[in-house]
Motif scaffolding. Structure first.
Motif, mmCIF file in Angstrom:
data_model
loop_
_atom_site.group_PDB
_atom_site.id
_atom_site.type_symbol
_atom_site.label_atom_id
_atom_site.label_comp_id
_atom_site.label_asym_id
_atom_site.label_seq_id
_atom_site.Cartn_x
_atom_site.Cartn_y
_atom_site.Cartn_z
ATOM 1 N N TYR A 173 0.828 -1.200 0.000
ATOM 2 C CA TYR A 173 0.000 0.000 0.000
ATOM 3 C C TYR A 173 0.869 1.260 0.000
ATOM 4 O O TYR A 173 0.508 2.264 -0.624
ATOM 5 N N ASP A 174 1.984 1.213 0.693
ATOM 6 C CA ASP A 174 2.884 2.378 0.677
ATOM 7 C C ASP A 174 3.344 2.682 -0.742
ATOM 8 O O ASP A 174 3.446 3.847 -1.144
ATOM 9 N N ARG B 213 0.371 4.009 -2.858
ATOM 10 C CA ARG B 213 0.024 5.365 -2.440
ATOM 11 C C ARG B 213 1.064 6.377 -2.929
ATOM 12 O O ARG B 213 0.721 7.461 -3.405
ATOM 13 N N THR C 15 0.517 6.828 -6.758
ATOM 14 C CA THR C 15 -0.656 7.636 -7.093
ATOM 15 C C THR C 15 -0.476 9.088 -6.647
ATOM 16 O O THR C 15 -0.978 10.006 -7.305
ATOM 17 N N GLU C 16 0.236 9.312 -5.556
ATOM 18 C CA GLU C 16 0.495 10.687 -5.141
ATOM 19 C C GLU C 16 1.324 11.428 -6.191
ATOM 20 O O GLU C 16 1.029 12.583 -6.523
ATOM 21 N N TYR D 111 -5.144 10.758 -3.001
ATOM 22 C CA TYR D 111 -4.383 9.526 -3.165
ATOM 23 C C TYR D 111 -4.317 8.737 -1.863
ATOM 24 O O TYR D 111 -3.839 7.594 -1.846
ATOM 25 N N THR D 112 -4.772 9.329 -0.753
ATOM 26 C CA THR D 112 -4.619 8.695 0.553
ATOM 27 C C THR D 112 -5.565 7.524 0.756
ATOM 28 O O THR D 112 -5.495 6.845 1.787
ATOM 29 N N ASN E 193 -5.352 4.878 -0.752
ATOM 30 C CA ASN E 193 -4.542 3.680 -0.993
ATOM 31 C C ASN E 193 -3.864 3.250 0.310
ATOM 32 O O ASN E 193 -2.643 3.321 0.468
ATOM 33 N N VAL E 194 -4.684 2.815 1.239
ATOM 34 C CA VAL E 194 -4.252 2.361 2.556
ATOM 35 C C VAL E 194 -5.103 1.149 2.916
ATOM 36 O O VAL E 194 -6.284 1.093 2.571
#
Length: 526
Positions: free
Chosen positions: A416-417, A420, A423-424, A455-456, A458-459
């Motif tokens: 996920y990091d 994320r 995408t950021e 984008y957050t 994606n966690v």
């Protein structure tokens, strides 16, 4: 073939006329790096560590199980190589057969050799360093050969290095549940359907088969129920209540929606919607008293849920977090959720058991009070351009409220990091082209009414609304996937389809997200 010779010992120990274990005659394509640890109760309980290498699973039996405690050494007996198909096995090997007993997929993920470019030679030399990336096991491990046992099996030692993943006192038996199904060995042993049939394909990475829609008799029976009653549907008996309660009031161009209507919608949409929910823990937004009163999020599976509903147990959850999630896998499951007041469905973007690696990278265009829908469309088109230049497939989806999301399928190899961060970077590049439309402030009150490219999401366990889910708004609008060229249609609205009209759209356009299901894309470097 070398791999087949390596499976000779495995094959001679099994009578394939009596057991359905795989003979190991499938494709031996090289290059995979999966690992599995199976908790196996045969004559004695033990754990089988298997590393995919050169087309087979190189295997060690670890009587006390692997540990993350770096001060503990565990005996590991090098046993025969197994077919790669064995990695998905969870079930019962018949008594009287070799290895007879119950088996669960205790952990799995990927592995990488360390301090060597030739792991096969390292095994021959008796010293293999390797990194595991699993649901339970992580970090640097070492296997060291120490001699021969009385049964002519090589004895090795398995240990964990002192690194950031090391945990003092960590014991495998303290984590007894399967990462595949959330069951214990006792639960698998008690389930006669758990017996392994190797002719049934593994479902870990498979795209779910499209189910048939409910038949007319089933829907007619739902219509005939007088406020409450028992409904035989999809092979299950559902006890339905308050069927005529209005959950969603009418809108200007849409009639009110009762609980009966909601159940019928989810039962009917299930064949299209379930592929986006399959193998994914569910977060449900419930409105048992209708959207006129505040709803609430339900993550923990309720104790009164019927036993036939699939569940997943999150062993990593903290004490104040949900531990047992529902995993919808049937039309009956969606109908039960609708009767439970679950108006809005959000599924995780990763699949069990490998919940640390998402299968979708998500872009959420979150409009502010000053954002017109024309601005949202412009931002969505910029995402289209960005993905085209990056050579990636993705599709937009109207949220059923004011925004648009862009979903990009990815191979479940990224954390996920990583998704994320990726995408950021893309979001900020897009935002630079229209700085007057976008704010990067976290708090809405500080955004000046502008949109946020979020984008957050994606966690892990932070979800977006599932495709074809109802939204809690008058008229019951639906979140609907789009083709890219639909962004250019003048009459497009983010809430343009409701539970009354989405079936006509599907009949006319089909499901634009369907080609994305299971697409194993790699994210290019930026």
């Amino acid at each position: 073939m070398a791999e087949r010779r390596r499976l000779a010992e495995y094959q001679t120990k099994r009578d394939f006329a009596r057991t359905r274990e795989p003979a190991g005659d499938d494709d031996f394509t090289r290059g995979g790096n999966s690992f599995v640890v199976q908790r196996h109760r045969a004559r004695r309980r033990h754990y089988d560590l298997r590393l995919e290498l050169d087309g087979v699973l190189v295997s060690w039996a670890v009587p006390k199980g692997p540990t993350l405690d770096p001060d503990v050494r565990r005996m590991a007996v090098h046993v025969e190589d197994h077919p790669r198909e064995y990695a998905d096995f969870e079930g019962v090997i018949p008594r009287g057969q070799y290895g007879g007993g119950d088996v669960i997929v205790w952990d799995r993920g990927t592995w990488e050799p360390a301090e060597t470019d030739d792991p096969a030679q390292a095994i021959r030399d008796g010293n293999l360093h390797f990194d595991l990336h699993g649901d339970k096991l992580a970090g640097r491990f070492v296997l060291v050969r120490r001699g021969q046992s009385t049964s002519d099996k090589e004895q090795w030692l398995l240990l964990h290095k002192h690194d950031e993943h090391a945990r003092k006192g960590w014991e495998a038996d303290d984590h007894p549940k399967s990462v595949k199904t959330g069951r214990t060995n006792d639960e698998v042993a008690a389930d006669p359907e758990a017996t392994w049939h190797s002719d049934r394909p593994a479902s870990r990475a498979a795209v779910p088969t499209r189910l048939p829609p409910p038949n007319r008799d089933e829907l007619a029976a739902l219509d005939k129920l007088d406020g409450k009653g028992t409904w035989d549907f999809d092979g299950h008996r559902l006890n339905l209540t308050n069927l005529d309660k209005v959950l969603v009031p009418a809108a200007e161009d849409a009639t009110a929606v009762t609980k009966r209507d909601l159940i019928a919608y989810y039962a009917t949409i299930a064949p299209v919607m379930l592929p986006y929910l399959a193998d994914r823990p569910l977060n449900a937004h419930r409105f048992p008293n209708g959207i006129g009163k505040p709803g609430f999020w339900q993550k923990e599976a309720p104790g009164h849920a019927p036993k036939w509903l699939r569940r997943w147990y999150n062993d990593r959850a903290d004490s104040d977090e949900a531990h047992c999630y529902l995993v919808p896998d049937s039309a009956a499951a969606l109908a039960w959720l609708a009767n439970y007041g679950a108006l809005e469905l959000h599924a995780w973007t990763s699949r069990i058991p490998d919940v640390e690696h998402p299968t979708w990278a998500l872009f959420d265009i979150d409009p502010g009070p000053r954002t017109r829908f024309e601005d949202v469309l412009l931002l969505a088109r910029l995402h289209r351009t960005a993905l085209e230049r990056l050579g990636l497939e993705g599709r937009p989806k109207v949220t059923g409220q004011r925004g648009i999301q862009v979903w990009v399928p990815v191979e479940p190899r990224y954390t996920y990091d990583e998704t994320r961060a990726w995408t950021e970077t893309v979001s900020r590049l897009i935002g630079r082209t229209v700085p007057d439309l976008v704010s990067w402030q976290w708090e809405k009150s500080k955004r000046g009414g502008l949109a946020r490219l979020d984008y957050t999401q994606n966690v892990i366990n932070k979800t977006l609304v599932a495709p074809y889910s109802v939204r809690p708004r008058p008229g019951a609008p639906v979140s609907v996937p789009l083709e890219w060229d639909e962004l250019d249609e003048e009459d497009l609205r983010p809430d343009g389809w409701t539970i009354r009209t989405v079936a006509d759209r599907l009949a006319d356009k089909g499901d634009p997200f369907a080609p994305l299901l299971g697409l194993p894309q790699h994210l290019p470097e930026l």
